[in-house]
Design a protein around this motif. Structure first.
Motif, mmCIF file in Angstrom:
data_model
loop_
_atom_site.group_PDB
_atom_site.id
_atom_site.type_symbol
_atom_site.label_atom_id
_atom_site.label_comp_id
_atom_site.label_asym_id
_atom_site.label_seq_id
_atom_site.Cartn_x
_atom_site.Cartn_y
_atom_site.Cartn_z
ATOM 1 N N GLU A 96 7.181 -4.597 9.039
ATOM 2 C CA GLU A 96 6.701 -4.920 7.551
ATOM 3 C C GLU A 96 6.088 -3.929 7.026
ATOM 4 O O GLU A 96 5.301 -2.747 8.450
ATOM 5 N N GLN A 126 6.512 5.967 6.075
ATOM 6 C CA GLN A 126 6.863 4.939 6.709
ATOM 7 C C GLN A 126 8.211 5.469 7.794
ATOM 8 O O GLN A 126 8.424 4.393 8.495
ATOM 9 N N THR A 148 1.847 -3.999 15.265
ATOM 10 C CA THR A 148 1.449 -3.188 14.034
ATOM 11 C C THR A 148 1.216 -1.692 14.407
ATOM 12 O O THR A 148 0.531 -1.799 15.245
ATOM 13 N N LYS A 166 0.918 2.226 7.688
ATOM 14 C CA LYS A 166 1.534 1.183 8.782
ATOM 15 C C LYS A 166 2.559 0.616 8.704
ATOM 16 O O LYS A 166 3.018 0.129 7.913
ATOM 17 N N SER A 210 3.168 -1.275 5.011
ATOM 18 C CA SER A 210 2.005 -1.951 5.088
ATOM 19 C C SER A 210 1.262 0.338 3.525
ATOM 20 O O SER A 210 2.025 0.421 4.666
ATOM 21 N N PRO A 211 0.383 -0.309 2.700
ATOM 22 C CA PRO A 211 0.840 0.936 1.651
ATOM 23 C C PRO A 211 -0.387 1.751 2.569
ATOM 24 O O PRO A 211 -1.013 1.142 3.611
ATOM 25 N N ARG A 229 -6.866 3.747 -3.897
ATOM 26 C CA ARG A 229 -6.894 4.024 -2.596
ATOM 27 C C ARG A 229 -7.747 4.445 -2.312
ATOM 28 O O ARG A 229 -8.353 4.057 -1.186
ATOM 29 N N THR A 254 4.681 -2.859 11.026
ATOM 30 C CA THR A 254 4.727 -4.168 11.595
ATOM 31 C C THR A 254 5.785 -4.543 12.051
ATOM 32 O O THR A 254 6.594 -4.482 11.673
ATOM 33 N N GLU A 266 -3.699 4.111 3.543
ATOM 34 C CA GLU A 266 -5.286 3.657 3.807
ATOM 35 C C GLU A 266 -6.118 4.945 3.904
ATOM 36 O O GLU A 266 -5.085 5.665 4.367
#
Length: 220
Positions: free
Chosen positions: A116, A92, A179, A131, A118-119, A193, A133, A121
């Motif tokens: 921001e 990230q 994003t 991801k 995101s976990p 996941r 954002t 996927e």
């Protein structure tokens, strides 16, 4: 010593039986011979057919090997853009640096204020995706150039979502929430996941300017 008429008739019958048996035996042998020849002919034809198939396979094998080398090299070239990291946080962070680099190269540079995370996927069967954002303000032409630069980045990244708010009339700028998704090794996707349906069956759209200029989830 003389033969009686009955003995003579017996000899004539015996001779006729011997002749008839000889004719039947010759006839049976004559009918059996072609069957053996036909069997040999079919065996030879089958062997020739198999030989032709083997020759055809041997002739196309080098072409198939060359094609396999080309596909392997092409895959290796594309996988160079995968965000290689030991942890999700590192991946990230790399993705955020890509976004900041693109924003800094804008003319004039764009100030990325918020972010921001995101976990990860699943992405297909062999990859994952993270991801990030970000929020910023810029002119519309700056945004268009940023999206194009993201699509042209050497890293395997793509615009995942874009939201534009009401523009400021005086500054002629627009608030943007962008994003960006980046491809990572599948090993970074947690086990819990993996059961989530994949967001995409392939890596189509990553590095494609058309996919970047028409982002998924676009709203205004």
């Amino acid at each position: 010593m003389t033969l009686q008429d009955r003995d003579k008739r017996a000899l004539w019958v015996l001779g006729g039986a011997v002749v008839l048996a000889a004719v039947l035996w010759i006839s049976t042998m004559a009918k059996g011979s072609p069957q053996a020849v036909v069997g040999q002919t079919e065996t030879i034809e089958g062997a020739e057919k198999r030989l032709t198939q083997l020759r055809s396979f041997a002739a196309t094998a080098p072409v198939k090997q060359e094609r396999l080398k080309e596909l392997t090299a092409d895959l290796a070239k594309h996988e160079k853009g995968i965000l290689q990291a030991a942890t999700v946080g590192q991946a990230q962070s790399q993705l955020l640096e890509v976004i900041k680099r693109v924003a800094k190269n804008a003319n004039p540079p764009v100030d990325v204020r918020q972010s921001e995370l995101s976990p990860p996927e699943p992405l297909g069967a062999s990859y994952g995706v993270v991801k990030v954002t970000v929020s910023f303000e810029c002119r519309i032409e700056q945004l268009v150039n940023m999206l194009a630069d993201l699509a042209a980045a050497p890293e395997m990244v793509a615009t995942d979502h874009l939201r534009i708010s009401m523009a400021h009339p005086k500054q002629k700028t627009i608030p943007v929430h962008l994003t960006v998704a980046g491809v990572v090794p599948r090993s970074l996707v947690p086990t819990n996941r993996l059961a989530v349906p994949d967001r995409a069956g392939s890596m189509d759209g990553f590095g494609d300017p058309r996919g970047a200029l028409l982002p998924a989830g676009y709203s205004r």
